[in-house]
Structures are given as structure tokens and as C-alpha cells.
Design a protein around this motif. Structure first.
Motif, mmCIF file in Angstrom:
data_model
loop_
_atom_site.group_PDB
_atom_site.id
_atom_site.type_symbol
_atom_site.label_atom_id
_atom_site.label_comp_id
_atom_site.label_asym_id
_atom_site.label_seq_id
_atom_site.Cartn_x
_atom_site.Cartn_y
_atom_site.Cartn_z
ATOM 1 N N LEU A 119 0.827 -1.209 0.000
ATOM 2 C CA LEU A 119 0.000 0.000 0.000
ATOM 3 C C LEU A 119 0.857 1.253 0.000
ATOM 4 O O LEU A 119 0.567 2.230 -0.697
ATOM 5 C CB LEU A 119 -0.930 -0.009 1.213
ATOM 6 C CG LEU A 119 -2.001 -1.109 1.247
ATOM 7 C CD1 LEU A 119 -2.612 -1.209 2.631
ATOM 8 C CD2 LEU A 119 -3.071 -0.817 0.229
ATOM 9 N N THR A 166 -8.305 10.219 1.224
ATOM 10 C CA THR A 166 -7.966 8.909 0.665
ATOM 11 C C THR A 166 -6.825 8.257 1.439
ATOM 12 O O THR A 166 -6.877 7.069 1.777
ATOM 13 C CB THR A 166 -7.570 9.050 -0.814
ATOM 14 O OG1 THR A 166 -8.661 9.616 -1.544
ATOM 15 C CG2 THR A 166 -7.225 7.691 -1.411
ATOM 16 N N ALA A 195 -6.937 4.840 3.607
ATOM 17 C CA ALA A 195 -6.008 3.770 3.250
ATOM 18 C C ALA A 195 -5.165 3.344 4.448
ATOM 19 O O ALA A 195 -4.897 2.156 4.655
ATOM 20 C CB ALA A 195 -5.104 4.220 2.102
ATOM 21 N N LEU A 251 -7.274 1.300 6.800
ATOM 22 C CA LEU A 251 -7.406 -0.052 6.260
ATOM 23 C C LEU A 251 -6.134 -0.856 6.482
ATOM 24 O O LEU A 251 -6.186 -2.061 6.782
ATOM 25 C CB LEU A 251 -7.730 0.006 4.764
ATOM 26 C CG LEU A 251 -9.165 0.399 4.389
ATOM 27 C CD1 LEU A 251 -9.296 0.594 2.885
ATOM 28 C CD2 LEU A 251 -10.159 -0.656 4.866
ATOM 29 N N TYR A 258 -5.855 -4.435 8.180
ATOM 30 C CA TYR A 258 -5.278 -5.595 7.513
ATOM 31 C C TYR A 258 -4.215 -6.254 8.383
ATOM 32 O O TYR A 258 -4.095 -7.484 8.406
ATOM 33 C CB TYR A 258 -4.668 -5.192 6.169
ATOM 34 C CG TYR A 258 -5.677 -4.677 5.163
ATOM 35 C CD1 TYR A 258 -7.023 -5.030 5.241
ATOM 36 C CD2 TYR A 258 -5.291 -3.830 4.117
ATOM 37 C CE1 TYR A 258 -7.938 -4.554 4.327
ATOM 38 C CE2 TYR A 258 -6.206 -3.355 3.199
ATOM 39 C CZ TYR A 258 -7.522 -3.707 3.309
ATOM 40 O OH TYR A 258 -8.432 -3.235 2.405
ATOM 41 N N LEU A 314 -7.760 -8.155 -0.088
ATOM 42 C CA LEU A 314 -8.280 -6.802 0.107
ATOM 43 C C LEU A 314 -7.187 -5.752 -0.074
ATOM 44 O O LEU A 314 -7.441 -4.664 -0.612
ATOM 45 C CB LEU A 314 -8.899 -6.684 1.497
ATOM 46 C CG LEU A 314 -10.194 -7.464 1.721
ATOM 47 C CD1 LEU A 314 -10.642 -7.363 3.174
ATOM 48 C CD2 LEU A 314 -11.294 -6.951 0.804
ATOM 49 N N ALA A 315 -5.977 -6.072 0.349
ATOM 50 C CA ALA A 315 -4.865 -5.131 0.178
ATOM 51 C C ALA A 315 -4.559 -4.907 -1.296
ATOM 52 O O ALA A 315 -4.293 -3.776 -1.724
ATOM 53 C CB ALA A 315 -3.620 -5.651 0.907
ATOM 54 N N THR A 321 -7.306 -2.773 -2.724
ATOM 55 C CA THR A 321 -7.125 -1.394 -2.269
ATOM 56 C C THR A 321 -6.029 -0.698 -3.070
ATOM 57 O O THR A 321 -6.181 0.462 -3.489
ATOM 58 C CB THR A 321 -6.765 -1.371 -0.773
ATOM 59 O OG1 THR A 321 -7.779 -2.053 -0.030
ATOM 60 C CG2 THR A 321 -6.650 0.055 -0.263
ATOM 61 N N THR A 322 -4.928 -1.398 -3.297
ATOM 62 C CA THR A 322 -3.830 -0.814 -4.069
ATOM 63 C C THR A 322 -4.261 -0.517 -5.497
ATOM 64 O O THR A 322 -3.887 0.509 -6.078
ATOM 65 C CB THR A 322 -2.624 -1.771 -4.078
ATOM 66 O OG1 THR A 322 -2.284 -2.114 -2.736
ATOM 67 C CG2 THR A 322 -1.419 -1.127 -4.745
ATOM 68 N N LEU A 369 -7.298 0.230 -6.503
ATOM 69 C CA LEU A 369 -8.140 1.433 -6.453
ATOM 70 C C LEU A 369 -7.302 2.696 -6.303
ATOM 71 O O LEU A 369 -7.584 3.737 -6.928
ATOM 72 C CB LEU A 369 -9.137 1.327 -5.296
ATOM 73 C CG LEU A 369 -10.316 0.372 -5.488
ATOM 74 C CD1 LEU A 369 -11.144 0.287 -4.217
ATOM 75 C CD2 LEU A 369 -11.194 0.832 -6.645
ATOM 76 N N LEU A 370 -6.271 2.638 -5.486
ATOM 77 C CA LEU A 370 -5.413 3.798 -5.287
ATOM 78 C C LEU A 370 -4.609 4.127 -6.546
ATOM 79 O O LEU A 370 -4.460 5.296 -6.922
ATOM 80 C CB LEU A 370 -4.467 3.551 -4.117
ATOM 81 C CG LEU A 370 -5.092 3.437 -2.728
ATOM 82 C CD1 LEU A 370 -4.051 3.016 -1.705
ATOM 83 C CD2 LEU A 370 -5.735 4.754 -2.315
#
Length: 420
Positions: free
Chosen positions: A28, A95, A99, A102, A106, A121-122, A125-126, A128-129
Motif C-alpha cells: 500500500l 484517501t 487507506a 485499512l 489488515y 483486500l490489500a 485497495t492498491t 483502487l489507489l
């Protein structure tokens, strides 16, 4: 020695959990490190996931579950304070704060044994970022009609479906409201994916892709639209041939995908039929595309929103009627009655009879061979119906070319049925 081995195992467990938590945090943080406005990068995210794992460890060993929410609040407060001290008008930091929270969660999930879920999920998430610019572009290109389509699909799948009773009603005990509507959601979802891909990707990648997307959204609409283009502009005849053939080949792929979701046990009997037809059709499409050359600008393909409530209700009604007729005629007239329904209903809609056959197969009322034969008849009837559309709209010139491709698909399907 026994205590030493136990301690060694515990130490290995600690090391694996903390290393995985650190890896998630650095994954992340790697994306956030690229953002100049971010107050947290590789080290901060790595440390926060470690903090989450450590807090989970202490909470578990000391019986103090309050440590986790306190740690989460501390991390959030720390980041908010950092952005408050050095505000950035272009990046308020929401954001990065989310993050980082989250990341803490995690880390705690890793300690509690949810390692696979935490990694998945990580990664999401990455993604999406990282794809911020692309997501913004997609959002800006969406029209009011597109957003309405997504909302309507949400109503179909998340509002109507959960409240329907999941039990059988009616004659022959075949009508299950939840199952009927689940089929509506499935077909609407496939259509929405094709519609969205067509809207986002556009028409700039050539005729085959246009045929694929049009086939996912609506093969009948694609056939009709390009038959009209061929009638209006003679130079588009070869292009229309490629698009129409490709769109109708995608029907076979779509049916295989639906069967895999609804009744995967039927695939050994169904895949030889659909696969043989697909291979035969692909050979003809490849030849037609080779002759097409550079098509230049492609005409627009406007499709109806596949998630409109009226469309969904119509499909639900058609599916329920076909299901009842299939059950009634298969019981009274045997397989011949089912095949008659497949022939008639397949002329306009291959999805309804396919789903009905899969449903009856799942209930043990049809054998795999009977269900596959019914689907084959529906596919052949649908090809005949599409050929009629082309002949009626575009005329004899395009229809004669389409006959070759459709005949190849039909011959391939029949060969697969014969050898299955």
C-alpha cells in the motif's frame, strides 16, 4: 525439548504474521509513496500494519479487545493532525487517511488468521489507489443514462431479489420467485457488462470487438442495427457481416458461461455442442475479417439499456411461461414437447429456454442430453430468426453471405451434438 519446540513454533508464527503484515503495508505504501501530496509512504504504511498486528496480538493475549479500536482511532487522529498542520487545497488527504486505517485493519486481520482475505483486500485497495486517473476518466465519461443503468441493476439485484420467497409455487412445482428473478439478474448483468464495455471502450478497436461487445449486450439488436447500416451504405456490407457473425458467436460463449454458473454439471454434455459451433464460426469470421481490411470509421451501435425494469419484468414473464410450458409438455409429451417449446421460444429469445432447461435439469426432470438438445434447437432456431432479420432488413446480398457463416455454426453445433 518439548517447551523449546513449542516456543520455536510460536516464534515462527510470529515471524510469518509480522512479515506478511509488513509486506501488505509496504504494498500500500509503495503506491502512496508516488503521490507527492501524501503524508504517508512506504515506512508509515509498513509500520501501521505492524502496529495493527501487534495490537491484535496484545489484545488477544491480555483479553483487552479495546486496544484495537483505540489503535485505529490513534492512527486516524495522527493522520488528520498531519494534514491539519500542512493543509493542501488539492489533496485534503481523505484517501490516504482511509487507506492507512485499512492498513491497520489488515495488520490485525493477519494476526487473527484471515491472511488470504487480508492480502486480497490489500491488492484491491492498491488497485483502487493506483488507477485514480483511469477511474476519474471513466466517471467523467458516464452519462446520466449510464448511471441510471447501474442504479437499476442495483435495484434488480440488491432490492428486489432479497425480498422474493425462495420456494416453489404453481403447477409442476417449477416456479420459484427467487430463482426466476436470479435468472433475470444474471442475464441483465451480462447485458450490462456488454453495454458498459461498449460505452467505455467505444468503437475504435475494430469490427470484431464491436461484435463481441454487441453480442454481450444484445445479439438481436446488433444484428438489426448493422443490417440497417448495410442496407443504407453498400460499402458497409462486409463490416456488417463480421460484426453480425461475431455477435452471434458470442451467444454461444454466453450460454456456456450461464450454464457454468447455473448448472455446471451439464457442461460435459453441452460444451461439445457450443464449442464445435464456436470453432466453425470463428473460422468463417477470420476469413471475413481478413477480406474486410481496414474498415475505417465504424458506425455507432446504440443499444437499449438492458437493466430497465420493464425489460426485466418482460424477461421474467417470458422465462416463467417457458419454464411452465417446458415442464408441462415434457411431462405430457416427453422430450418432443420440450423440443417444440425450444423451437418456438428460441426464435426470439434463446436465454429463456436455456435457463428453463437448466432449471429442469437441476430439478432432475430432464437428463443432460435432453436439456442440451433443447438448447441446441433453440440456438438453431435463433440463428434462423436472425437470418430472417438480415434478409428482411438488408436484403438478399448480405443474407447470402450470412447464410454461409450461420450454416457453419449450425453444422459445428450439430457435429458436436452427434459426437457428444
Amino acid at each position: 525439548m518439548g517447551n523449546s519446540a513449542i516456543l520455536s513454533d510460536i516464534g515462527l508464527e510470529f515471524i510469518q504474521a509480522f512479515l506478511l503484515a509488513l509486506g501488505i503495508g509496504m504494498l500500500l505504501g509503495l503506491e502512496r509513496e508516488r503521490n507527492p501530496a501524501s503524508r504517508a509512504g512506504l515506512r508509515t504504511f509498513g509500520l501501521v500494519t505492524l502496529l495493527g498486528a501487534v495490537c491484535a496480538l496484545i489484545a488477544e493475549r491480555t483479553g483487552s479487545p479495546w486496544l484495537l479500536p483505540v489503535g485505529l482511532l490513534v492512527v486516524g487522529a495522527m493522520m488528520i493532525a498531519a494534514y491539519h498542520r500542512q493543509p493542501d487545497a488539492n489533496d485534503p488527504g481523505t484517501t490516504s487517511v482511509v487507506a492507512l486505517l485499512l492498513a491497520f485493519c489488515y495488520g490485525a486481520m493477519v494476526w487473527y488468521g484471515l491472511r488470504t482475505l487480508a492480502v486480497m483486500l490489500a491488492i484491491l485497495t492498491t488497485v483502487l489507489l493506483y488507477f485514480k486517473a483511469e477511474l476519474q476518466t471513466v466517471s467523467q465519461r458516464l452519462t446520466r443514462r449510464d448511471i441510471t443503468s447501474v442504479l437499476q441493476f442495483g435495484v434488480l439485484s440488491l432490492v428486489i431479489l432479497p425480498i422474493l420467497p425462495d420456494r416453489n409455487f404453481g403447477p409442476y412445482d417449477t416456479l420459484n420467485p427467487a430463482q426466476v428473478w436470479w435468472m433475470v439478474v444474471l442475464i441483465s448483468g451480462v447485458g450490462l457488462c456488454g453495454y458498459a464495455a461498449l460505452r467505455l471502450v467505444g468503437q475504435r478497436y475494430g469490427a470484431p470487438l464491436l461484435g463481441v461487445l454487441g453480442g454481450l449486450a444484445s445479439s438481436t439488436a446488433t444484428t438489426l442495427v448493422f443490417a440497417r447500416h448495410a442496407r443504407a451504405t453498400a460499402s458497409l456490407t462486409q463490416l456488417a457481416l463480421v460484426v453480425i457473425l461475431t455477435a452471434n458467436l458470442i451467444v454461444l460463449v454466453r450460454l456456456a458461461g450461464v450454464a457454468a454458473i447455473v448448472q455446471p454439471d451439464i457442461l460435459p454434455a453441452l460444451l461439445p455442442i457450443l464449442g464445435s459451433g464456436l470453432l466453425a464460426g470463428l473460422a468463417f469470421v477470420a476469413w471475413a475479417w481478413h477480406r474486410l481490411g481496414r474498415a475505417g470509421a465504424l458506425p455507432e451501435l446504440e443499444l437499449r439499456n438492458p437493466t430497465e425494469l420493464g425489460t426485466a419484468l418482460t424477461f421474467a414473464a417470458v422465462y416463467a411461461v417457458v419454464l411452465l410450458l417446458s415442464a408441462a409438455l415434457s411431462e405430457r409429451a416427453g422430450s418432443l414437447g420440450l423440443y417444440a417449446v425450444a423451437l418456438v421460444s428460441g426464435l426470439t429469445d434463446v436465454d429463456a429456454i436455456t435457463l428453463s432447461s437448466l432449471r429442469l435439469f437441476g430439478q432432475g426432470k430432464l437428463a443432460a442430453g435432453e436439456a442440451s438438445t433443447a438448447i441446441l434447437i433453440a440456438v438453431l432456431a435463433n440463428l434462423l430468426f436472425k437470418l430472417g432479420i438480415v434478409a428482411g432488413v438488408a436484403g438478399r446480398h448480405l443474407a447470402l453471405r450470412i447464410v454461409g457463416g450461420f450454416s457453419g455454426v449450425a453444422a459445428g453445433c450439430l457435429a458436436g451434438w452427434f459426437w457428444a
